[in-house]
Design a protein around this motif. Structure first.
Motif, PDB file in Angstrom:
ATOM      1  N   HIS A 162       1.492   2.632  -9.970  1.00 33.12           N
ATOM      2  CA  HIS A 162       0.420   2.951  -9.023  1.00 33.12           C
ATOM      3  C   HIS A 162      -0.858   2.252  -9.484  1.00 33.12           C
ATOM      4  O   HIS A 162      -1.190   2.283 -10.680  1.00 33.12           O
TER       5      HIS A 162
ATOM      6  N   SER B 194       0.958   7.285   1.234  1.00 35.16           N
ATOM      7  CA  SER B 194       0.121   8.481   1.168  1.00 35.16           C
ATOM      8  C   SER B 194      -0.970   8.258   0.112  1.00 35.16           C
ATOM      9  O   SER B 194      -0.897   8.784  -0.995  1.00 35.16           O
ATOM     10  N   PRO B 195      -1.983   7.461   0.469  1.00 32.91           N
ATOM     11  CA  PRO B 195      -2.958   7.027  -0.537  1.00 32.91           C
ATOM     12  C   PRO B 195      -3.752   8.185  -1.146  1.00 32.91           C
ATOM     13  O   PRO B 195      -4.205   9.083  -0.441  1.00 32.91           O
TER      14      PRO B 195
ATOM     15  N   ASN C  63       0.825  -1.206   0.000  1.00 37.34           N
ATOM     16  CA  ASN C  63       0.000   0.000   0.000  1.00 37.34           C
ATOM     17  C   ASN C  63       0.857   1.253   0.000  1.00 37.34           C
ATOM     18  O   ASN C  63       1.914   1.302   0.639  1.00 37.34           O
ATOM     19  N   ASP C  64       0.387   2.261  -0.722  1.00 34.17           N
ATOM     20  CA  ASP C  64       1.076   3.543  -0.757  1.00 34.17           C
ATOM     21  C   ASP C  64       0.982   4.211   0.615  1.00 34.17           C
ATOM     22  O   ASP C  64      -0.059   4.186   1.261  1.00 34.17           O
TER      23      ASP C  64
ATOM     24  N   HIS D 100      -5.021   2.255  -2.878  1.00 32.31           N
ATOM     25  CA  HIS D 100      -3.877   2.796  -3.618  1.00 32.31           C
ATOM     26  C   HIS D 100      -2.649   1.968  -3.242  1.00 32.31           C
ATOM     27  O   HIS D 100      -2.120   2.090  -2.145  1.00 32.31           O
TER      28      HIS D 100
ATOM     29  N   HIS E 110       7.886   1.840 -10.437  1.00 33.93           N
ATOM     30  CA  HIS E 110       6.677   1.367  -9.748  1.00 33.93           C
ATOM     31  C   HIS E 110       5.446   1.732 -10.552  1.00 33.93           C
ATOM     32  O   HIS E 110       5.426   2.747 -11.259  1.00 33.93           O
TER      33      HIS E 110
ATOM     34  N   LEU F   7       1.135   0.029  -4.765  1.00 35.65           N
ATOM     35  CA  LEU F   7       2.224   0.128  -5.731  1.00 35.65           C
ATOM     36  C   LEU F   7       2.720  -1.270  -6.056  1.00 35.65           C
ATOM     37  O   LEU F   7       2.818  -2.114  -5.156  1.00 35.65           O
TER      38      LEU F   7
END
Ligand code: 5GP
Ligand code: ZN
Length: 109
Positions: free
Chosen positions: A97, A31-32, A28-29, A37, A95, A39
């Protein structure tokens, strides 16, 4: 090499991986930008899309996305690859997203 995503991929930094195989990990990112969200990255370090040395790399990354999507029960999502500073790349380890759970506008900002 001081690369945050290499550290995540080789588990120097503990993080919750949502997918892992021999070549790829997803997480998970931090900072979604959407309710979902994450990667997807190759375990091997490539600075950006400009650096890939084989079409296999992108096949490995992209073919995992529908598998993860199925696991997360999502059928619609936005995929983004930022290449270079002006395109919004801030982490220089290739990466993809994957974002879902809201409506997205086009063109991207
Ligand atoms: P870029 O701007 O390079 O396309 O995307 C980099 C993404 O990595 C950003 O969305 C940012 O929030 C995320 N990110 C940066 N550092 C970390 C980290 O240490 N952990 C995680 N999970 N995501 C990160
Ligand atoms: Zn790296």
């Amino acid at each position: 090499m001081d690369c945050i995503f290499c550290k995540i991929a080789n588990k120097e930094i503990p993080s919750e991986l949502i997918y892992e195989d021999d070549n790829v990990v997803a997480f998970n990112d931090l900072s979604p930008q959407a309710p979902i969200h994450f990667l997807v990255i190759p375990k091997k370090h490539y600075e950006s899309l400009n650096d890939i040395d084989s079409q296999v790399v992108f096949g490995q990354i992209f073919s995992t996305i529908p598998k993860i999507a199925e696991k997360l029960n999502i059928k619609e999502y936005r995929t983004v690859v930022n290449t270079g500073k002006s395109a919004g790349q801030t982490v220089f380890h290739l990466h993809v997203h994957v974002m879902s759970g809201r409506n997205f506008t086009w063109p991207a900002g």
